[in-house]
Design an enzyme around this catalytic site. Structure first.
Site, PDB file in Angstrom:
ATOM      1  CG  HIS A  50      -2.248   0.644   0.972  1.00  0.00           C
ATOM      2  ND1 HIS A  50      -3.231   0.084   0.181  1.00  0.00           N
ATOM      3  CD2 HIS A  50      -2.751   1.836   1.383  1.00  0.00           C
ATOM      4  CE1 HIS A  50      -4.271   0.886   0.124  1.00  0.00           C
ATOM      5  NE2 HIS A  50      -4.011   1.958   0.848  1.00  0.00           N
ATOM      6  NE  ARG A  76      -5.047   2.803  -2.865  1.00  0.00           N
ATOM      7  CZ  ARG A  76      -5.943   2.950  -3.833  1.00  0.00           C
ATOM      8  NH1 ARG A  76      -5.652   2.555  -5.060  1.00  0.00           N
ATOM      9  NH2 ARG A  76      -7.119   3.486  -3.602  1.00  0.00           N
ATOM     10  CE1 TYR A 118      -2.025   8.968  -0.675  1.00  0.00           C
ATOM     11  CE2 TYR A 118      -4.236   9.274  -1.541  1.00  0.00           C
ATOM     12  CZ  TYR A 118      -3.241   8.451  -1.056  1.00  0.00           C
ATOM     13  OH  TYR A 118      -3.468   7.109  -0.935  1.00  0.00           O
TER      14      TYR A 118
END
Length: 327
Positions: free
Chosen positions: A252, A255, A287
């Site tokens: 992850h 990602r 993000y």
């Protein structure tokens, strides 16, 4: 043996309602099943109640809280995992509200069990230099090395969840003028993610080498292990760890890394949402917040380095005398 109401409803919920009426993914159903498997183990070992004897009347908020505490204290689960288990229980209770309304009072108290608050860990991602180092790890003189590089490149480039990666078939890769991968995400949602030319070239060679471009092989798993079985999540984790040079990196993380690199390159957050398969841009906004926090810390560090030592004006007698004359 006569089934209890709890057993009847749980069986119908996991085997009929979730896959048939809700169309929930296999991975999500497995997660829910794991929650209730652990719940039954807790009832058997800690409450001395055999699984086949559990009834809805016994399925109380007190029992649920004790189960969650057992997960955290005895099994060492993180609070995030504890909250995931509670979310699965809440979902089952909401289903029961219409299936067994005579237990509504108990179910409402169960739904009132709150999630435990905790400080979320800082979003982890890698730099471009880190990714280059990982990509340089596989030995391209071997078939396994070439497979590993194809896996790592696709995992990063597509921003795929590891569950999406291991469920890919050969036909999900399109390598014409506009290379894309078709990912099958949560809730059986499908999305097409564009691929960089280097990733496309790696996949083209990998697919050709393994004869996955043959019409009869298009429904074969894209990535397999040494036993020629579909690669598992654990298998992907093992491959990544092998090239992580001792760093704690999960699939992850790649990602997260892809999302951050896109954001830092100026890609609109709405496009990043679509690439990652988020249902809402609010999810993707983590993000942007992480990037803003990183920039803020960099500015503060630079400011600290550039700011001169500030003298104590109270020790400057000339300045104090001048200030007195202003009165």
């Amino acid at each position: 043996m006569k089934q209890t109401d709890f057993a009847t409803h749980l069986t119908k919920y996991l085997s009929i309602y979730l896959p048939g009426q809700r169309g929930i993914s296999v991975d999500t159903i497995k997660s829910y099943s794991d929650t209730f498997r652990l719940f039954l183990i807790f009832c058997r070992d800690c409450r001395k109640v055999r699984p086949e004897k559990i009834s809805l009347q016994m399925f109380t908020d007190k029992l649920i809280i004790d189960f969650l505490d057992w997960l955290e204290v005895e099994r060492g689960n993180a609070i995030s995992t504890r909250n995931q288990r509670l979310a699965a229980i809440h979902a089952f209770c909401r289903y029961l509200l219409t299936e067994s309304p005579n237990h509504m009072a108990i179910l409402q108290r169960n739904l009132a069990v709150s999630f435990k608050k905790y400080t979320k860990p800082q979003l982890g991602y890698l730099s471009a230099a880190d990714m280059t180092e990982i990509f340089s790890g596989p030995d391209l003189s071997t078939a396994n090395g070439r497979r590993d590089l194809a896996i790592l490149s696709l995992l990063y480039d597509s921003g795929a969840r590891v569950s999406e990666l291991v469920n890919l078939h050969a036909r999900d890769i399109r390598l014409d003028d506009f290379p894309t991968v078709t990912l099958h995400g949560k809730g059986q949602k499908m999305r097409h993610v564009p691929l960089m030319s280097k990733t496309a070239e790696l996949l083209k060679k990998y697919i050709s080498e393994n004869h996955l471009d043959m019409p009869q092989r298009l429904d074969d798993p894209l990535f397999v292990n040494r036993q020629k079985q579909k690669l598992t999540r654990a298998g992907v984790k093992y491959i990544l760890t092998k090239y992580a040079d001792g760093r704690e990196i999960s699939p992850h993380t790649l990602r997260h890394t892809k999302a951050m690199h896109l954001l830092q390159s100026g890609v609109n957050i709405v496009y990043i949402r679509d690439i990652l398969g988020h249902s809402s841009v609010d999810t993707t906004d983590i993000y942007a917040r992480a990037d803003a926090e990183m920039k803020r810390k960099a500015i503060e560090k630079l400011s600290t380095q550039l700011t001169p030592d500030t003298p104590d004006w109270r020790a400057d007698n000339a300045l104090i005398h001048w200030l007195k004359t202003l009165g």
